[in-house]
Every structure is written in C-alpha cells, then in structure tokens.
Motif scaffolding. Structure first.
Motif, mmCIF file in Angstrom:
data_model
loop_
_atom_site.group_PDB
_atom_site.id
_atom_site.type_symbol
_atom_site.label_atom_id
_atom_site.label_comp_id
_atom_site.label_asym_id
_atom_site.label_seq_id
_atom_site.Cartn_x
_atom_site.Cartn_y
_atom_site.Cartn_z
ATOM 1 N N PHE A 83 30.657 39.087 47.418
ATOM 2 C CA PHE A 83 31.203 40.445 47.425
ATOM 3 C C PHE A 83 31.779 40.826 48.792
ATOM 4 O O PHE A 83 32.781 41.544 48.883
ATOM 5 C CB PHE A 83 30.109 41.426 47.019
ATOM 6 C CG PHE A 83 30.449 42.870 47.279
ATOM 7 C CD1 PHE A 83 31.512 43.483 46.622
ATOM 8 C CD2 PHE A 83 29.706 43.623 48.185
ATOM 9 C CE1 PHE A 83 31.829 44.813 46.860
ATOM 10 C CE2 PHE A 83 30.026 44.943 48.431
ATOM 11 C CZ PHE A 83 31.083 45.542 47.770
ATOM 12 N N ASN A 84 31.144 40.331 49.847
ATOM 13 C CA ASN A 84 31.614 40.685 51.192
ATOM 14 C C ASN A 84 33.120 40.518 51.330
ATOM 15 O O ASN A 84 33.793 41.361 51.907
ATOM 16 C CB ASN A 84 30.916 39.824 52.245
ATOM 17 C CG ASN A 84 29.527 40.344 52.542
ATOM 18 O OD1 ASN A 84 29.190 41.473 52.164
ATOM 19 N ND2 ASN A 84 28.702 39.530 53.179
ATOM 20 N N ALA A 85 33.632 39.427 50.812
ATOM 21 C CA ALA A 85 35.056 39.155 50.948
ATOM 22 C C ALA A 85 35.869 40.314 50.372
ATOM 23 O O ALA A 85 36.839 40.771 50.980
ATOM 24 C CB ALA A 85 35.400 37.849 50.242
ATOM 25 N N ALA A 86 35.438 40.792 49.207
ATOM 26 C CA ALA A 86 36.205 41.853 48.535
ATOM 27 C C ALA A 86 36.253 43.122 49.370
ATOM 28 O O ALA A 86 37.243 43.853 49.356
ATOM 29 C CB ALA A 86 35.596 42.143 47.172
ATOM 30 N N LYS A 87 35.174 43.374 50.101
ATOM 31 C CA LYS A 87 35.156 44.578 50.942
ATOM 32 C C LYS A 87 36.312 44.558 51.924
ATOM 33 O O LYS A 87 36.853 45.585 52.278
ATOM 34 C CB LYS A 87 33.847 44.639 51.754
ATOM 35 C CG LYS A 87 32.671 45.093 50.959
ATOM 36 C CD LYS A 87 31.498 45.446 51.864
ATOM 37 C CE LYS A 87 30.872 44.230 52.472
ATOM 38 N NZ LYS A 87 29.530 44.467 53.041
ATOM 39 N N ASP B 182 43.435 44.411 45.491
ATOM 40 C CA ASP B 182 44.213 44.781 46.682
ATOM 41 C C ASP B 182 44.113 43.703 47.759
ATOM 42 O O ASP B 182 43.906 44.011 48.925
ATOM 43 C CB ASP B 182 43.728 46.133 47.218
ATOM 44 C CG ASP B 182 42.226 46.162 47.467
ATOM 45 O OD1 ASP B 182 41.527 45.210 47.026
ATOM 46 O OD2 ASP B 182 41.741 47.120 48.092
ATOM 47 N N LEU B 183 44.268 42.461 47.365
ATOM 48 C CA LEU B 183 44.141 41.352 48.302
ATOM 49 C C LEU B 183 45.088 41.538 49.492
ATOM 50 O O LEU B 183 46.285 41.750 49.315
ATOM 51 C CB LEU B 183 44.483 40.051 47.568
ATOM 52 C CG LEU B 183 43.997 38.774 48.239
ATOM 53 C CD1 LEU B 183 42.488 38.636 48.054
ATOM 54 C CD2 LEU B 183 44.704 37.562 47.653
ATOM 55 N N ALA B 184 44.533 41.452 50.697
ATOM 56 C CA ALA B 184 45.357 41.704 51.891
ATOM 57 C C ALA B 184 46.521 40.717 51.975
ATOM 58 O O ALA B 184 47.636 41.099 52.330
ATOM 59 C CB ALA B 184 44.488 41.629 53.148
ATOM 60 N N ALA B 185 46.254 39.475 51.646
ATOM 61 C CA ALA B 185 47.294 38.454 51.797
ATOM 62 C C ALA B 185 48.346 38.530 50.691
ATOM 63 O O ALA B 185 49.403 37.920 50.801
ATOM 64 C CB ALA B 185 46.654 37.070 51.799
ATOM 65 N N GLY B 186 48.058 39.284 49.641
ATOM 66 C CA GLY B 186 48.971 39.358 48.503
ATOM 67 C C GLY B 186 48.700 38.197 47.557
ATOM 68 O O GLY B 186 48.494 37.058 47.994
ATOM 69 N N TRP B 187 48.700 38.476 46.251
ATOM 70 C CA TRP B 187 48.316 37.431 45.295
ATOM 71 C C TRP B 187 49.370 36.355 45.130
ATOM 72 O O TRP B 187 49.054 35.219 44.792
ATOM 73 C CB TRP B 187 47.946 38.054 43.946
ATOM 74 C CG TRP B 187 46.510 38.495 43.936
ATOM 75 C CD1 TRP B 187 46.020 39.763 43.897
ATOM 76 C CD2 TRP B 187 45.350 37.634 43.995
ATOM 77 N NE1 TRP B 187 44.643 39.766 43.944
ATOM 78 C CE2 TRP B 187 44.219 38.463 43.999
ATOM 79 C CE3 TRP B 187 45.174 36.245 44.070
ATOM 80 C CZ2 TRP B 187 42.911 37.963 44.054
ATOM 81 C CZ3 TRP B 187 43.878 35.743 44.122
ATOM 82 C CH2 TRP B 187 42.766 36.596 44.112
#
Ligand SMILES: Cc1cc2nc3c(=O)[nH]c(=O)nc-3n(C[C@H](O)[C@H](O)[C@H](O)COP(=O)(O)OP(=O)(O)OC[C@H]3O[C@@H](n4cnc5c(N)ncnc54)[C@H](O)[C@@H]3O)c2cc1C
Lengths: 397, 515
Positions: free
Chosen positions: B358-362, B402-407
């Motif tokens: 989960f940490n990653a998603a934060k 909302d992936l920072a790098a973009g999907w």
C-alpha cells in the motif's frame, strides 16, 4: 510599492486616502477594519452625523471587501450564489443581495455591481473569496479579490449630488438609486454608484488607488460650499441603524463563522425575505429555505422604538410575561427619529408589528448602575427614511 | 403499465438492472440506457483473447443479495453457480500453502493456538458483518432528524448492535474503526494467516493493513455468503438481471451513452444522449458513480454549493488493477495441492507485506510487490476457455489510478513485475501464457465509465458509509434535484456485486421518497 512578500511588515495597511484622512483626523482616533486602519471619528461624532443628515459627509470605504467575478458563466454563477432573482439586474445596475450556505443560513450580505453581461463586482463586509471559489465548481468563471485595487469613498447626505455636480460630473443627478455610471475624472475613470449604507441620498465613488488623493482633494474643494465633512465609522454606524440596515457580525453571525448551529439566521429571520426568490430553480440554500417557508422561521428581526432616552444596549428582550424572547443587537439614541431605537432578534412568534415587548436596560450614572424595563414598540420599516433617498433627480439643494 | 415518459435508468450494471427490474415489476415504464454495447457494467464477462472469456472486473461474487436472486427469479432467468464457498489458499513460496475453509484452517503450518483461535475469530467477525449486512436493505437515516420517523433506521442499527449482546457489542464498537493489522496482531501469530486475512480488508480500497477503517471494509466483504463463481462468469448475474428486467417490461438500449441529465420545471426533465437525442423522463435513476452523475451529467450548478463540494471531494481514486491470462494449461502453484488450483488464491505473505504494498500507492507509485487475489475459473467452468486450456483472473493491488509516472509509460513494467511474481509462485506459468490483458484503474475508468476506476464508485470507509454515503445530504437515493435518484455502488451499501443499492433506490422512488 512593496514586493508582495513583504506584506507582513505592514500588518495593518493604510488606505489610498490615508494621507488625507490622517491629516483630517484631529482626534487621532483609529480602528482596524480588516487589513486597514480607518478613522472612527475626525473631529466630533455629533458634528459628522449632523453634516451627514443636513449637508453631506464622506467616508473612506476602501477596506470594503471587493471581488471581481467574470467569465462566460459569471451571470449563472452569481445567480446560483445569491437568493434573489438577478435576471433583471442589467449591466449598469447594482443589486443588494444575501447569500446563504446549504442550510439556508446567511453568510453575508452585500452589493453586486453588474458591469457587463459577464462581469460583476461583489462588495461585502466579510471576505468571501474562499466561499466564492468553493461555489464556483462547475462554472467557467474567474474570481479574484480586488480590494486593494480599488479606492472607494461613500459620499452621503442631502447635498451629495450637488457636490458631485460641482465636481463636474455631468448628468450625475440623473442617476437612479442602485444605478452606476463612469465619469472621466482628471485623466482617470471614476465610477459612481448611487448606493450607500446611510439610508439617505448618497453615492459611492470608486477609483484606481493612484487617483485617490486627487479625488479627495477635488471633492473637498467642490464640497466646501456644501458643508462637506469627513465622517468616521461611528457616525456611519448611527446612520445605518437609523436606516434599519443590518451588519454582519453585529446583527447576525455569518454562517461560516458559527460553531453552534442555532446561532445563525436565515434571510427570513433577518427581515430579508423580500430578497429570497424560491421560484428560482436553484441557488445555494434554496431547499432549506423552501422548507423554512413551509414550517416557518425560528426568529424575527425587529426594529424597536424603545421608551425613554437610554439606548437599549445589549438588552434582553422580554414578552409581556417576563419571558426572555430575544436580545438587542444594535441600539442608539436617534437624533432624527428623536427616539431610542434598536434592532433585535426575537424568537417567533413574538415581534409582530404592534406587539408589546420589553427591553431590560442597564445604564450607569456616575459609576452607579441603574436598571429599568422599557416598553418597546415594534416599528415597520426604517426609523429614518427621507424621500430624497429615492427621488431622481434628487431635490436641488 | 403507466402512460407518459418512462423512468430512465442510466447504466445497465447490476444495480441499474436491479432498479429497472423492480421498477418495471411495480408497473413503471422503464428505459435503461447503457453506454456500452452490452449489459453488465463492472459485472461483465468479456472475451479478452480469441475464445477466452473472463469476468473483466468483478470476478467473484461474495455479497450477491440472496433476496434479490429470489424476488427477481434470477435462477429462472439463467443464473447458475459453477462453485460456491470457495476456499482461500494463501500462496507461499516455500512449504505447504495455508488453506482456509469457512471458519476452519484445513491445511498449512500454523501454530496450534492460531488454529484454535481462527474459528471463534471468524464466527465473531461474521456476527459483526451480519449487523452491517442487515443494513443493506435499509435506507440510511437522515442526519438532521426533522421527524421522529427519521430516527427509526438509526435506532434499528443501534438495536442490531445492541442485540449482539454485551461482550460482542463492546468488541464491535472497539474494532469497527480499527486497522485490521492491529486486530490480527491481537489474535494470531502466523504471518501467512494474517496476510491472507488482511487482503480481505484492503481489496478494492485505498487502505493499507495499518489504515484505520480497514476492519470496517473487512466486515463489508464478510457480510455475504462467501466467494462464488457464477457459471459463465460474473457477467451472467447481469444477464439474468437483464432478462428479469426485460420480462417485467423494461426496455434496455445499448450503445447509448448519456451526455447530460437535463433539468426543467423544478426537477429533472430527462436525459440527452451523446448522439444528441433527448429523452423525456418521469424520473432519472443513475447507476453511474456519484461524481459522474452529479458533476458531469447533471452539473454542479444544479446542486447547492456545499453539496457540490462534498461530491467533488468524494474519495474515489481506484487502486485495483485486473490481470487476465489465457493459459495453455492449468498452472501449478507451489505448495498448492492439485485439487486446490481452482480455489481463491491470495498472495500476501504477511500483513506487513500488505501494508508495504500500500505504501507505494500513497506516493502514487505501483507496488512492485503487489497483493493479488487470483482465480482460475476454468477449473469449474468449461464455458470460458477451449477445453484443456485455462483463464487466470487476478486482482492486483496496489496500482493507483493517479500513478505519478503515468500508466502509458508504466504499464509494461508493471505487467512484467506481476508476471515475475506469478512465475515465482507458479513456476512455468509464463510459458503457458497465450495472451494477457492488463486493466489499470484508468482503463477501468475509460471502459466502464467509473470515476477513478474505483471498486466502490467511491471509497467505502466509515466517513463515506451509511448516512454519509456517498455524501451527507444525498445518502437516501433521492437526490436534492426532484426526480433524480442514485442507485449504484456509490450509494449505501457500497460496491461489490450486491444489488441492494438498485433495489433500495427503486423502493424509494416508488414510495416518492425525498433526500
Ligand atoms: C478491479 C476491480 C475488481 C473487482 N472485483 C470484484 C469482485 O471480485 N467481486 C465483487 O463483488 N465486486 C468486485 N468489484 C466491484 C464491483 O465490480 C462493482 O462495485 C460493481 O460492479 C458496481 O456495480 P454498479 O451496477 O453499481 O455499477 P457499474 O457496474 O459500474 O455500472 C454502471 C453502468 O453505468 C454505465 N454508465 C456510466 N456512465 C454512463 C453514461 N454516461 N451513459 C450511459 N451509461 C453509463 C456504465 O457503462 C456501467 O454499465 C471489483 C471492482 C474493481 C474495480
């Protein structure tokens, strides 16, 4: 000008008229109005008040919060914001309005200036930028606060129109109540609206800050023959109570400041039901106000003519059986009405015109407290309402 | 059947179809308008590779409302189950996998104390879950009680909690807001057991095992009859619902995306399709998510300002991705008995692993060590793949919307990462892969028109549950605009294939309910 990030060094700002108001402030009496310092009185409150009611007086209105609302959805946005029907507010007109939260409780009241189909200025007592921005979801509008970008004066009193005419504002007499017009003034644009907070004939003048001092000087040059005086907040306060106008934070608690839900008031409870148009399909507070119009409001704002000559300051209001039914929010001895007058908020069903109410008045004489119960008469309308307030053109002076 | 304009139901997901069926059975003219070319919404079976079909989003039914199945005669309309009450198998790279069957641990190495504690723990959690499940058919109470009647649903909830008895009631009230991690820590020692249970608490949410509220989410999932596989995939639930709705007289129009809900005369007037066609409606019942319905189709300007803000701030950022594999043969998972490959496989070696995933998603990254819930439905259901071949369906978390790098940039790497992980647990599986489909939350948003691609159409947490769901002031299916109703997963009782939201909304509409 200071760089913006230096703003904190000057915690309380000076208005664009400060050099002039300071020179006129023989009492050196100031108080803080939002981010600005303004004069409570210049020479003598009584004289300023008398000038206002019998000649004219000028009040530095610059700290009034001003917001600019523009964009394709500006009209739809303000229509959803306020409780009244704005479809008849044409460009060049000003409308008095209130706005509420979803519970139908008043956040603030103010004046809405319509410059163009898609351009408005909203003036209010309290800062509203946050509420306006939050209300703008789904609307294509640009909203910003422009308080510092506009210097403003209120010129009020029976000779105010004559002063403006002497200033060279051609055709100003044709300005109807709640109308506005721009005039050229010393190379700048001077916006004049026939609005005010005194219940008298009067105008508000709006100009870029760089031209503020020139405007002040020209006004006083033109006004010398018409008894013009600078007036502070104390005299203004007297006139607004006489006019029966309410003030945020005094006569009602802005809904967004309230912690306790029963401390706020709806427009109906502030005698502003005439500003509520429930036939509008949607505005913030509509559903709650519709429900309130069905079950009835909890409170009533009343204007009281109080027996005797002591102001009913902060007085409890009783019914004829000695039950507390409300409290006074504003009070004064009115020189024009020749009466002790008050605005009060009382629980329904009390406060119908003609009801007999009582105010418990405490007053001091040479450090000795006295108390008496004053009989109060509920008055309809303003305590002071000269016909010139509405006449166009105003009666000549 | 009544004359005049129909009740228009937006969306032919299971909730929209349930609402349509109940309304039609009550004699209303009903028209369902669905954006996609098929019914089902997020409960749908699609072909993802030639001759391989899979439940594209939801892949197990835990919560399907038995009352709705009965009332609408869904079995008569074709609903069948290939398997019910699947066991849960906790995958382990080493040793024998842990197998949970109902309230029993039937395989795997766990301390005796855990084995003994497991039954009572599950039984108690089931009693708690039953309290919540009993609310499914109730319209949540009004927050500001204007009439004594308004207090009844709240009183009923209180009574249900009280009926647990003193000890259970206290425990319920203690744990319901807690993090599953802490509750598991109090009860068990085995990391594998705690990992498997923690998965149930976070699946479909933006919560870690150490997040408050995760026990509530756990109880929500536990409230049904256990994981089951409808024959033909989860889409068959909606096929049966659609048949029930049609047989009651409802009309279903596919490929008809709604562009706007139109208003007039003090309430909703109808809908305008993206094609430009306008349809007048007696009422509009939307199973699209709350943000789509209220902010995009209706428009914030038709709401009051604070309500619009609340909808705007509804937390609805999805974190669950779906991976579908067409396999040439049955994969062999380490430590899993051959007969158990068709059970519900979970990958989460410990509750800490869940929280780290989960940490990653934060921070808007995907987990490089994600948690997974895996099914191989073809073990029980021959309709989904050619004989001898298989389909693997996995929910993979955390893969934030909302992936920072973009999907676009990250999709390939993420899929590789997941396949690597699978290979570690099922050596040789990569060689069996004939085709693969990865659906990120953004794909789910696009394909299924769900804001944020969120499992529940909006996070299911106590502050967005019951009378606060989706937002205070709009929690009773009837929206503040007269004639507009919400009936999807964004409403009480939330997401998952249940159907209660659709049923409740229809009931409220029929009773002329108000917000
Ligand atoms: C990755 C993932 C895995 C999941 N796994 C499971 C699971 O294993 N078990 C389980 O029980 N639940 C699962 N869920 C949750 C479950 O799929 C949903 O909560 C449920 O399907 C929602 O049903 P619904 O009818 O409320 O809405 P939806 O199924 O979303 O239906 C809404 C319908 O409205 C249509 N629509 C939207 N906008 C418009 C428009 N403008 N015009 C016309 N039509 C429109 C959509 O196309 C859609 O058909 C999962 C969810 C996700 C995201």
């Amino acid at each position: 000008m200071r760089p913006a990030r230096e703003h904190y060094r000057e915690v309380v700002q000076r208005t664009p008229f400060h050099s002039r108001t300071a020179a006129a402030n023989a009492l050196n009496l100031w108080h803080r109005w939002r981010d600005y310092t303004v004069a409570d009185a210049y020479v003598d409150v009584g004289l300023e008040y008398v000038a206002l009611r019998n000649a004219c007086a000028v009040f530095d209105l610059s700290p009034m919060t001003k917001h600019r609302i523009s964009g394709p959805d500006a009209a739809a946005f303000v229509d959803r914001l306020v409780t009244r029907d704005l479809t008849r507010l044409r460009p060049g007109r000003v409308g008095y309005c209130v706005w509420c939260d979803d519970r139908g409780q008043v956040i603030d009241d103010g004046t809405l200036f319509r410059f163009a189909d898609d351009e408005f200025r909203l003036c209010s007592q309290e800062r509203q930028l946050d509420w306006l921005l939050r209300s703008s979801l789904g609307f294509d509008v640009a909203i910003r606060e422009e308080t510092a970008e506009v210097a403003a004066l209120a010129l009020q009193g029976p000779t105010s129109c004559a002063v403006l005419a002497a200033l060279g504002l051609e055709g100003v007499a044709g300005l109807a109540p709640f109308a506005m017009r721009s005039f050229p003034f010393a190379g700048a644009e001077l916006l004049v609206s026939r609005t005010g907070f005194t219940g008298d004939l009067g105008y508000e003048l709006w100009i870029a800050p760089a031209h503020a001092e020139a405007l002040w000087d020209a006004l006083f040059a033109a006004g010398a023959a018409y008894g013009l005086k600078p007036m502070g907040t104390h005299a203004l306060e007297m006139s607004r109570i006489e006019a029966g106008f309410i003030q945020a934070g005094v006569d009602f608690l802005p809904a967004d400041h309230a912690v306790r839900t029963d401390r706020t008031r709806s427009p109906f409870e502030l005698d502003l039901g005439w500003l509520v148009d429930l036939s509008k399909p949607n505005f913030t507070g509509r559903r709650a106000l519709l429900e309130e119009s069905r079950i009835g409001p909890r409170y009533r704002l009343v204007r009281l003519d109080v027996e005797g000559n002591k102001p009913a300051r902060d007085a409890y209001v009783y019914d004829d059986k000695r039950n507390v039914i409300g409290a006074v929010t504003s009070s004064m001895w009115s020189p024009m009405a020749k009466a002790s007058i008050a605005l009060a908020s009382v629980r329904q069903p009390w406060g119908r015109p003609g009801d007999e109410l009582w105010a418990e008045i405490y007053y001091q004489k040479e450090l000795k407290w006295n108390r008496f119960n004053a009989r109060c008469r509920v008055v309809e309308g303003a305590f002071y309402q000269p016909p010139r307030r509405r006449a166009t053109p105003p009666p000549p002076w | 059947m009544t004359e005049g304009p129909p009740v228009v139901v937006i969306g032919a997901g299971h909730n929209g179809l349930a609402a349509a069926a109940y309304l039609a059975r009550a004699g209303r003219r009903v028209l369902v308008v669905e954006a996609q070319g098929h019914v089902g919404g997020a409960a749908v079976t699609r072909e993802f590779a030639p001759r391989f079909r899979v439940s594209s989003v939801a892949h197990l039914t835990h919560l399907l409302d038995a009352e709705i199945v009965r009332e609408l005669g869904l079995r008569r309309h074709g609903l069948e189950f290939a398997r019910t009450r699947l066991r849960t198998v906790a995958l382990a790279e080493q040793g024998e996998a842990l197998v949970l069957d109902g309230n029993r641990i039937v395989a795997g190495a766990v301390p005796d104390a855990d084995r003994a504690a497991y039954g009572p723990f599950i039984d108690r959690m089931r009693r708690f879950a039953a309290v919540l499940a009993r609310q499914h058919h109730r319209v949540p109470p009004r927050l500001a009680w204007a009439r004594w009647r308004d207090a009844l649903p709240a009183a009923a909830l209180g009574l249900d909690i009280r009926r647990l008895g003193r000890d259970d009631m206290r425990e319920f009230l203690r744990v319901v807001t807690m993090a599953i991690y802490d509750v598991l820590e109090e009860s068990f020692a085995s990391p594998a057991l705690k990992g498997a249970l923690a998965v149930d608490a976070v699946l479909g949410t933006r919560l870690g095992s150490r997040s408050g509220n995760s026990v509530f989410s756990y109880l929500h999932r536990l409230g049904g009859g256990g994981p089951a596989l409808p024959r033909g995939g989860v889409g068959s639930v909606c096929d049966a619902l659609a048949a029930a709705a049609r047989s009651a007289g409802a009309e279903i129009r596919l490929d008809s995306p709604v562009a706007a809900i139109t208003v007039g005369g003090g309430g909703v007037a109808g809908v305008r399709l993206e094609s430009g066609e306008s349809i007048a409606a007696a009422a509009v019942v939307s199973s699209a998510d709350p943000k789509t319905t209220l902010l995009r189709l209706l428009g914030a300007r038709h709401l009051e300002a604070e309500l619009a803000q609340r909808v705007h701030h509804l937390r609805s950022t999805g974190t669950a991705a779906k991976l579908h594999l067409a396999l040439s043969g049955l994969p062999r998972f380490r430590g899993v008995a051959a007969g158990d490959a068709g059970e519900r496989l979970v990958l989460a070696p410990s509750a800490t692993y869940v929280d780290e995933a989960f940490n990653a998603a934060k921070y808007r990254r995907y987990s490089s060590q994600p948690i997974m819930e895996i099914t191989v439905p073809t073990v029980h259901d021959g309709t989904l793949a050619p004989a001898g071949q298989h389909v693997l369906s996995a929910i993979v978390q955390f893969a934030p919307y909302d992936l920072a790098a973009g999907w676009d940039a990250a999709r390939g790497r993420f899929q590789e990462c997941v396949l690597e992980l699978l290979e570690r647990h099922a050596p040789g599986i990569r060689g069996q892969v004939l085709a693969a489909e990865l659906l990120t939350p953004q794909d789910i948003e696009r394909d299924f028109r769900i804001s944020g691609g969120h499992w529940h159409h909006g996070e299911l947490a106590l502050d967005q549950a019951l009378m606060l769901r989706p937002v205070p002031g709009a929690a009773r299916y009837a929206m503040p605009v007269a004639g507009l109703y919400l009936c999807g997963a964004g409403c009480h009782p939330g997401g998952g294939v249940i159907g209660a939201a659709g049923r409740n909304a229809a009931r409220v509409l029929l009773a002329g309910g108000s917000p």
